[in-house]
Write an enzyme that holds these catalytic residues in place. Structure first.
Site, PDB file in Angstrom:
ATOM      1  N   LYS A  19      36.518  39.756  13.846  1.00  0.00           N
ATOM      2  CA  LYS A  19      37.627  40.707  13.872  1.00  0.00           C
ATOM      3  C   LYS A  19      38.850  39.995  14.422  1.00  0.00           C
ATOM      4  CE  LYS A  19      38.855  44.711  12.521  1.00  0.00           C
ATOM      5  NZ  LYS A  19      38.711  45.051  11.112  1.00  0.00           N
ATOM      6  N   SER A  74      38.223  47.564   6.313  1.00  0.00           N
ATOM      7  CA  SER A  74      38.259  48.282   7.589  1.00  0.00           C
ATOM      8  C   SER A  74      38.307  49.793   7.325  1.00  0.00           C
ATOM      9  CB  SER A  74      39.433  47.815   8.446  1.00  0.00           C
ATOM     10  OG  SER A  74      39.197  46.505   8.920  1.00  0.00           O
TER      11      SER A  74
END
Length: 477
Positions: free
Chosen positions: A49, A250
């Protein structure tokens, strides 16, 4: 890639055609943050991430660099494959591998190099090009060679109105950043889209619902709001089909988990199953401005998150647990929707981004296909004759078809003349501005987000001053 499918490609004799491939730098703000005395409190799950890395590092981590390189290589391979199929006689390998050598062999003439390599078919200025179009399509004015016959968009739409007969399939577009509350077209407002779906279910005789997703994500809460709205259609017995566009990562991937079947393109950027949070605090910055902070508390959470004096351990622990909880929800959601073991989801999650081809191999999508393919699948599942579909685009205002065509169709092409290298410079400036815009948006946005760092094409441009202004304004907000 778009031009490769044309019957003829023209290039100005003073123009050039080169292939840079995906990739390029992004700004890292650790040095700026340190100089300002800002403390970036990072909360995340997933080693890939990488959205938070620009605020804690001065360069990409090895994990992110490896993942980003793999994504760029895959996208580049897809590009070469598709362009090669469209123009099999073009010497792509030579122009990609040794562009300077190819231009040198053409006497330094870039346009001739492009012509000789088969990248373009003809050389000519705009007037010559328009004259050629006039010979093919006819002309409107005998006195002007470039006045070729064209159809006005409004006239075309008037003569070809969207069909309103047949059984209705609702199509809702989730494009741009996913944000809380209401938002205009171009940004996916959770309440706006949920309301569109709910109103259509109540007011229209829908037989199926198609979600067209083109979003890098954003607010986790808004993403769930949209997903739950789509599940209402499922609860009413409607098939729900997802069509992924350029990017569905996402939060964009989160909302896609409402689909009975998920379509994507080989080059669709998807995945990025991870969660992060970031809170800037200014305990080291405000003394430089002659400011101090003090006050009373009653609990460990009084005044928290304290942006003036810094967060405390209890706050940091709670936010981290909140991020981890959302990540568990995300991975469990994917496991259930995609019928994958949770351990397998954990392997392919971690915030990593995938191209459509690899995502299909991992089971993150079902098939390659366009929006039309998704609509056809929705019709099949709803037992509708594909020739008798009423496509109802659920939009807050305006007509979808007119807006779509109006954005890409011009009756008389508007020509913006600039040299290739200026275009290349502007592209890199835009990439840098996007990174700066991302930073400003993260600082100003929600504390916990499901957003893809490699997928921020829709982020508006901001300059360095905007970022610094937002950082400083946090002190006084």
């Amino acid at each position: 890639q778009l031009a490769a499918g044309s019957t003829e490609i023209w290039l100005d004799p003073m123009g050039a055609a080169l292939f840079t491939g995906p990739g390029g730098p992004q700004p890292y703000f650790k040095g700026l943050i340190d100089k300002l005395g800002v403390t970036a409190h990072i909360y995340r799950v997933g080693k890939f991430k990488s959205f938070v890395e620009p605020y804690i590092l001065t360069q990409q981590s090895p994990e992110s660099k490896s993942a980003n390189q793999a994504l760029a290589d895959s996208l580049w391979e897809n590009w070469q494959d598709e362009v090669g199929k469209a123009r099999p006689k073009a010497k792509l390998a030579a122009m990609i591998g040794d562009p300077a050598g190819q231009v040198s062999a053409s006497g330094g003439n870039m346009a001739q190099a492009a012509l000789g390599s088969g990248i373009v078919d003809r050389l000519g200025d705009y007037t010559a090009f328009a004259t050629r179009v006039g010979k093919l399509a006819g002309t409107e004015d005998d006195d002007r060679a470039d006045a070729f016959t064209a159809t006005d968009l409004d006239d075309y739409l008037a003569d070809n109105p969207p069909s309103s007969s047949g059984k209705t399939i609702g199509i809702v577009t989730i494009a741009g950043e996913i944000v809380d509350g209401e938002a205009p077209a171009g940004t996916a407002g959770g309440d706006t889209i949920a309301t569109l779906i709910a109103d259509a279910l109540a007011d229209e005789d829908l037989k199926a619902l198609v979600l067209r997703v083109d979003s890098p994500g954003g607010s986790a809460l808004a993403s769930e709001r949209i997903r739950l709205a789509a599940l209402q259609a499922k609860a009413a017995g409607l098939p729900v089909i997802v069509s992924m566009g350029n990017v569905a990562a996402s939060g964009g991937y989160w909302v896609s988990m409402a689909g009975d079947r998920v379509f994507a393109e080989p080059s669709t950027i998807t995945g990025s199953i991870g969660v992060f949070g970031i809170i800037p605090t200014f305990e080291n910055a405000i003394p430089k401005l002659g400011i101090s902070a003090d006050g009373v508390t009653t609990t460990s959470l009084s005044g928290q998150p304290d942006i003036l004096r810094g967060t405390n351990a209890a706050t940091d622990q709670l936010i981290q647990m909140g991020v981890e909880d959302i990540y568990r929800r995300f991975t469990t959601l994917v496991s259930t929707a995609r019928k994958l073991p949770l351990a397998r989801v954990e392997e392919i999650a971690q915030g990593r981004v995938w191209d459509g081809g690899t995502a299909r191999q991992h089971g993150l999508i079902d098939a390659f296909g366009s929006l039309d393919d998704a609509i056809a699948e929705a019709a099949r599942r709803a037992k509708i004759d594909p020739e008798k579909i009423n496509r109802l685009y659920l939009e807050p205002e305006g007509d979808f078809l007119s807006g779509l065509l109006g954005s890409v169709v011009m009756v008389k092409p508007a020509v913006t003349r600039t040299d290739l290298f200026t275009s290349m410079i502007r592209q890199q400036q835009a990439m840098a501005a996007t990174g700066i815009g991302d930073a400003a948006r993260v600082v100003a946005g929600p504390a916990v987000q499901v957003r893809c760092t490699q997928c921020a094409a829709s982020t508006p441009r901001r300059d360095w001053g905007s970022l610094v202004s937002i950082l400083i304004s946090k002190v006084f907000s």
